[in-house]
Enzyme design. Structure first.
Site, mmCIF file in Angstrom:
data_model
loop_
_atom_site.group_PDB
_atom_site.id
_atom_site.type_symbol
_atom_site.label_atom_id
_atom_site.label_comp_id
_atom_site.label_asym_id
_atom_site.label_seq_id
_atom_site.Cartn_x
_atom_site.Cartn_y
_atom_site.Cartn_z
ATOM 1 N N HIS A 1 0.823 -1.401 -0.108
ATOM 2 C CA HIS A 1 -0.008 0.184 -0.194
ATOM 3 C C HIS A 1 0.745 1.280 -0.113
ATOM 4 O O HIS A 1 0.377 2.466 -0.376
ATOM 5 C CB HIS A 1 -1.058 -0.055 1.090
ATOM 6 C CG HIS A 1 -0.571 0.447 2.484
ATOM 7 N ND1 HIS A 1 -0.009 -0.707 3.509
ATOM 8 C CD2 HIS A 1 -0.008 1.423 2.971
ATOM 9 C CE1 HIS A 1 0.382 -0.007 4.571
ATOM 10 N NE2 HIS A 1 0.277 1.236 4.364
ATOM 11 N N ASP B 1 -0.260 -7.600 1.634
ATOM 12 C CA ASP B 1 0.221 -6.316 1.755
ATOM 13 C C ASP B 1 1.868 -6.301 1.659
ATOM 14 O O ASP B 1 2.395 -5.765 2.817
ATOM 15 C CB ASP B 1 -0.122 -5.413 2.859
ATOM 16 C CG ASP B 1 0.106 -3.947 2.533
ATOM 17 O OD1 ASP B 1 0.511 -3.575 1.506
ATOM 18 O OD2 ASP B 1 -0.148 -3.277 3.770
ATOM 19 N N SER C 1 4.162 2.510 8.133
ATOM 20 C CA SER C 1 3.787 1.583 7.452
ATOM 21 C C SER C 1 5.217 0.984 6.610
ATOM 22 O O SER C 1 6.016 1.778 6.094
ATOM 23 C CB SER C 1 2.769 2.143 6.484
ATOM 24 O OG SER C 1 1.608 2.343 6.939
#
Length: 369
Positions: free
Chosen positions: A162, A210, A316
């Site tokens: 992402h 992911d 992230s």
């Protein structure tokens, strides 16, 4: 969806029934999609509103709509074999009821919410995380995104898929405790989209599958500040890791409400690498904290957020690290946490590396143990 479309085009065309069926089922499908969109919007804007009662309402309406469809179909096509919607409905209902039973012991602790998001951590010493990569990513609309990553060979950085969504280009910084400062980085690489390898099972949203690789334009130089991290060993699964102390690192927000302040009035400490030591939590507890289907039993690993400790906005793609026999192993990468905040005792969810060792080795030509 596939079942509905197949049903539309398998109906008998005699006596103009195809047109009637198409209109009826198309209208039915639109109602279901609209209901699902409202459900997802509620989850994004007000996670607490997405309670079990909301889910039960959706299930009941789904049953009602499908029952209407089945009744109409049976009346119009009495001479045709019945479709298997009823069996599909039973499977849906059993799946939800199973989730409900499994999560009943954790009901008081459950707080459904979701978002991508090191709160209450410590300042990392220079060279403490020589595999940590800082990613400064420029999006197609001209804005920038901050993410982390891990150097897993001298040619590849592993990050979250992402992080690379809608990215036009980026810069990878290695060997520095400062985020995106060329003067302090041991190495700096400019990367383009053709160097991104997204896991083929990533849907473009959510936390499933992911992960992605970034191939550096040239090999990094191994130094005291720049060293690849070893990938998780196959035995480092949930049964082994549960309750173990692990470390998460990143340049993200240092707590709730601090991301905006850090961007408007950054201090020297805000731009430095931080880490937090947390425990791997029981997987079923993590699954029950979020809405059904958000956390996988096999593809995610979760850390306990009690004490307000965990990853936060901007972390992230960063590493989750386990020390075994004085060697660091990459066991996960930061995927998402609770939408309501980083310091509210919620779990942080990471992509579990042991589920993807074969894919990583195939893309890199590594020998994975």
């Amino acid at each position: 969806m596939h079942e509905c479309i197949s049903l539309l085009w398998s109906l008998d065309g005699a006596n103009g029934k195809r047109g009637q069926a198409f209109i009826f089922y198309y209208s039915l499908l639109l109602q279901l999609l609209l209901l699902l969109m409202l459900l997802l919007l509620a989850a994004a804007t007000s996670p607490k509103a997405m309670s079990k009662s909301s889910l039960k309402l959706y299930w009941l309406l789904l049953c009602l709509f499908t029952s209407q469809a089945q009744a109409w179909h049976d009346e119009t096509y009495a001479d045709e074999p019945a479709a298997d919607e009823e069996q599909l409905l039973v499977q849906f209902q059993l799946g939800y009821e199973q989730w409900e039973r499994q999560c009943e012991p954790y009901e008081k602790q459950a707080e459904p919410a979701v978002s991508t998001r090191i709160a209450r951590g410590q300042l990392a010493e220079p060279g403490m995380f020589p595999f940590q990569a800082g990613l400064l990513l420029q999006l197609r609309n001209g804005s920038y995104r901050q993410c982390g990553g891990s150097l897993i060979s001298l040619s590849f950085v592993l990050t979250a898929a992402h992080c690379l969504k809608d990215v036009a280009s980026g810069v990878v910084y290695l060997g520095s405790n400062n985020y995106a400062v060329a003067a302090t980085a041991a190495e700096r690489f400019e990367v383009q989209t053709q160097q991104f390898i997204i896991y083929p099972g990533y849907l473009g949203f959510g936390g499933y599958n992911d992960l992605a690789l970034i191939q550096l334009p040239k090999q990094a130089q191994r130094t005291a500040k720049v060293q690849p991290i070893r990938l998780a060993q196959r035995f480092m699964r949930q049964s082994y890791l549960q309750g173990q102390l692990v470390s998460s690192a990143g340049w993200g927000a240092l707590g709730d409400g601090k991301a905006e302040r850090q961007s408007l009035e950054p201090t020297a400490e805000d731009n430095l690498l931080h880490y937090v030591d947390v425990q791997v939590m029981e997987q079923q507890r993590c699954i029950c904290y979020f809405l059904p289907g958000l956390v996988s039993a096999h593809r995610h690993i979760c850390t306990d957020g009690r004490g307000g400790r965990g990853a936060c906005d901007g972390d992230s793609g960063g590493p989750l690290v386990y020390q075994w026999r004085n060697v660091s192993y990459l066991i996960g990468l930061t995927t998402f946490g609770t939408a309501e905040g980083c310091e509210l005792n919620g779990p942080t969810v990471y992509t579990r590396l042991t589920a993807y060792l074969e894919w990583i080795s195939a893309e890199m030509g590594l020998h994975v143990h």
